[in-house]
Design a protein around this motif. Structure first.
Motif, PDB file in Angstrom:
ATOM      1  N   GLU A   1       0.802  -1.230   0.000  1.00 27.05           N
ATOM      2  CA  GLU A   1       0.000   0.000   0.000  1.00 27.05           C
ATOM      3  C   GLU A   1       0.833   1.279   0.000  1.00 27.05           C
ATOM      4  OE1 GLU A   1      -2.930  -0.897  -0.542  1.00 27.05           O
ATOM      5  OE2 GLU A   1      -3.032  -2.875   0.362  1.00 27.05           O
ATOM      6  N   TYR A   2       2.130   1.188  -0.288  1.00 29.08           N
ATOM      7  CA  TYR A   2       2.995   2.362  -0.169  1.00 29.08           C
ATOM      8  C   TYR A   2       3.336   3.019  -1.505  1.00 29.08           C
ATOM      9  CZ  TYR A   2       3.705   0.757   4.632  1.00 29.08           C
ATOM     10  OH  TYR A   2       3.521   0.360   5.937  1.00 29.08           O
ATOM     11  N   GLY A   3       2.812   2.520  -2.627  1.00 24.79           N
ATOM     12  CA  GLY A   3       3.082   3.114  -3.934  1.00 24.79           C
ATOM     13  C   GLY A   3       1.849   3.795  -4.497  1.00 24.79           C
ATOM     14  N   ARG A   4       2.079   4.824  -5.295  1.00 27.29           N
ATOM     15  CA  ARG A   4       0.979   5.561  -5.916  1.00 27.29           C
ATOM     16  C   ARG A   4       1.343   5.944  -7.359  1.00 27.29           C
ATOM     17  NH1 ARG A   4      -0.994   3.939  -1.938  1.00 27.29           N
ATOM     18  NH2 ARG A   4      -2.436   4.944  -0.474  1.00 27.29           N
ATOM     19  N   ASN A   5       0.297   6.160  -8.158  1.00 24.30           N
ATOM     20  CA  ASN A   5       0.406   6.730  -9.502  1.00 24.30           C
ATOM     21  C   ASN A   5       1.290   5.890 -10.422  1.00 24.30           C
ATOM     22  OD1 ASN A   5      -1.214   8.920  -8.673  1.00 24.30           O
ATOM     23  ND2 ASN A   5       0.586   9.956  -7.832  1.00 24.30           N
ATOM     24  N   PRO A   6       0.701   4.865 -11.024  1.00 25.99           N
ATOM     25  CA  PRO A   6       1.462   3.987 -11.926  1.00 25.99           C
ATOM     26  C   PRO A   6       2.122   4.763 -13.060  1.00 25.99           C
ATOM     27  CG  PRO A   6      -0.732   3.105 -11.498  1.00 25.99           C
ATOM     28  CD  PRO A   6      -0.716   4.481 -10.928  1.00 25.99           C
ATOM     29  N   VAL A   7       3.300   4.311 -13.465  1.00 32.60           N
ATOM     30  CA  VAL A   7       3.952   4.820 -14.671  1.00 32.60           C
ATOM     31  C   VAL A   7       3.650   3.803 -15.770  1.00 32.60           C
ATOM     32  CG1 VAL A   7       6.105   5.527 -15.757  1.00 32.60           C
ATOM     33  CG2 VAL A   7       5.761   5.916 -13.310  1.00 32.60           C
ATOM     34  N   PHE A   8       2.777   4.147 -16.679  1.00 31.12           N
ATOM     35  CA  PHE A   8       2.320   3.210 -17.696  1.00 31.12           C
ATOM     36  C   PHE A   8       3.279   3.114 -18.884  1.00 31.12           C
ATOM     37  CE2 PHE A   8      -1.673   4.432 -15.564  1.00 31.12           C
ATOM     38  CZ  PHE A   8      -2.192   3.179 -15.286  1.00 31.12           C
TER      39      PHE A   8
END
Length: 551
Positions: A358-365
């Motif tokens: 739960e510590y990552g945000r905003n995927p780099v697609f």
């Protein structure tokens, strides 16, 4: 509950690709590569992946969270006292993916493989080490020689608990296993003698940030002198593992930000060019990660922007210095892969936070290509984006046909598909770099000989014959060898690409047929014995690879 225990397509893979291109809007194409959905679900999330010389991929997750979404075959079940939810588990937590048929076979792993490590042995078998709870001292073997093989387990095969460790093949064919949570030491497999124990590595103590770590899954590469480059947190050493001696301490990466788990960046050893049986220099590239303090901030709900910097250092220099570059996109939990033409692909990950549940945000697609030979400030190129978030516990590996197999993403304690930012991802997709565009087909080499699985000796002169439809410039032909890597947690263990010493390219038989004389690597320091993918590259466009065995 679990899906069918065995998934296979009755039509050929080419037939499947043709119709799936029509049916699935997720096939995206242009100059910046294309994406293709192979399976909406493989039943498990791909936390670890390894390509075998059989062109099958071993994929596994963890065993202690309850049921997966694919059943074990033939009514098999396993008892697991450490499973938080399910003590009698009849589902698979590992699968074998057959690239040619696009099919899946569930495998039975008996003990917990969570956050483990591994590498291929010289005979092509996968050695996987450690994990959690009942699996943390276990060595597992997956044999490459049959289509119905299963995992075999060696209880207490490790002297120390290994969880978040790193493996690398050594010139003598053994594996070294370095570090892991609260393990400031290393050991070998196989052991020189039954009584051989672990050896202290104080560098791992020195690089451990209290209550955070930032030195798990250290970046380990075999230097051309036979010693190991070991990077942890924000600094590195050149290490003589046979004498347990630090030979060189490298300068701290500028800025001092951590690059290892949980502030997870990634790293590659850039292509090694062999000329007259010598490699002039060995260079490491480290990209992304999270800034100092990011992990504790993420724990408290503040998600710092990921690092957008890369550091590059010639580890073979007498006075090595870091050269810093800026990526077009900040990225944490990204994977860095060597492509057959020597480019570096940076793929997966997020733009904020750190690794961990739960510590990552905003995927780099969008993946990024890095062309290491270009002038600085002209090396990065953003590629076409995927539509699937690949956050914590994602993976990516190179396939023999030049595609990148991409899977995983589970930033949750258990499988969670609803009411979360990034649901557990069971899909499998492929990214095709632009060298696979249809417009490049006339320049794409096709290897005629040697045949796949050919065995070669060190320093052996080998004739490689291939066809190319378009006109060939002899000066633009190269031959590369790529070691198949074990990928997990944004690091590809044992990854290595060699640019071989080649002679003049001449037309030898009929139209479009050419032959190049190449010399095999000179020693195990430069290319440890074992299986490699051999590619002929024409103007940066690689052939489909063939398997060769250096012995």
């Amino acid at each position: 509950m679990a899906s069918a225990s065995f998934i296979i397509l009755s039509a050929s893979f080419a037939y499947y690709l043709f119709f799936a291109t029509i049916l699935y809007p997720t096939v995206v194409g242009a100059l910046g590569g294309s994406w293709f959905l192979l399976h909406p679900t493989i039943g498990i999330t791909a936390m670890h992946m390894q390509l075998l010389p059989s062109d099958r991929v071993i994929v596994f997750d963890r065993t202690d969270f309850g049921a997966s979404n694919i059943s074990l075959p033939d009514g098999k079940c396993r008892e697991d006292q450490y499973d938080y939810i399910l003590k009698n588990d009849c589902t698979a937590h590992s699968i074998e993916y057959d690239v040619a048929s696009n099919s899946i076979r569930p495998l039975m792993v008996l003990t917990d493989v969570w956050c483990s490590s591994g590498a291929l042995m010289p005979d092509g078998s996968l050695i996987q080490t450690g994990g959690f709870n009942d699996g943390d001292h276990v060595i597992r073997v997956f044999n490459n020689s049959c289509s119905s093989c299963e995992w075999e387990e060696i209880k207490s095969g490790l002297f120390r608990r290994r969880w978040y460790a790193t493996n690398h093949i050594l010139p003598d064919g053994r594996q070294i296993v370095i570090g892991g949570r609260r393990q400031y030491n290393y050991e070998f497999f196989p052991k020189a003698m039954a009584s051989e124990k672990a050896y202290s590595l104080p560098f791992l103590v020195q690089t451990n940030d209290a209550n955070i770590e930032n030195n798990l899954y250290p970046f380990v590469f075999l230097n051309t002198d036979g010693h190991l480059f070991v990077f942890a947190n924000n600094r590195a050493i050149l290490f003589d593992y046979s004498r347990n001696q630090v030979l060189k301490t490298y300068p701290e990466i500028p800025g001092g930000d951590p690059r290892n788990y949980p502030s997870t960046g990634s790293a590659v050893l850039l292509p090694l060019c062999i000329v007259n049986a010598t490699v002039a220099s060995a260079e490491i590239l480290i990209c992304g990660g999270a800034p100092k303090g990011a992990f504790m901030n993420a724990v408290n709900g503040k998600f710092d922007g990921a690092l957008n910097s890369c550091g590059r250092i010639k580890i073979s220099d007498s006075d090595p210095k870091w050269a810093m570059e800026t990526m077009p996109l900040g990225r944490v939990m990204g994977d860095m892969l060597l492509l057959p033409n020597g480019d570096v692909l940076i793929i997966n990950g997020g733009s904020n936070g750190t690794a961990g549940w739960e510590y990552g945000r905003n995927p780099v697609f969008s993946p990024v290509i890095y062309r290491h030979y270009n002038p600085i400030n002209s090396r990065f190129e953003v590629q076409n984006p995927s539509t699937i978030p690949r956050m914590y516990h994602s993976t990516a590996i190179l396939l023999r046909d030049g595609r990148i197999l991409v899977g995983g993403s589970n930033p949750h304690t258990f499988y969670n598909f609803t009411n979360v930012l990034y649901p557990t991802e069971l899909s499998l997709e492929a990214f095709s770099p632009s060298y696979l565009n249809q417009g490049s087909s006339g320049s794409r080499p096709k290897i005629i000989s040697p045949v796949t699985q050919t065995r070669i000796q060190y320093r052996q002169l080998i004739n490689v014959r291939f066809t190319v439809q378009n006109k060939v410039d002899p000066n633009m032909i190269s031959v590369t060898l790529v070691a198949p890597s074990f990928n997990t947690h944004s690091f590809s263990m044992n990854q290595r690409l060699l640019v071989l010493d080649v002679g003049k390219t001449t037309k030898v038989v009929g139209n479009w047929t050419y032959e190049v004389n190449m010399t095999a690597p000179p020693s195990g320091n430069i290319a440890p014995a074992g299986y490699y993918l051999l590619f002929v590259v024409n103007h940066d466009i690689p052939s489909e690879g063939i398997w060769v065995v250096i012995q």
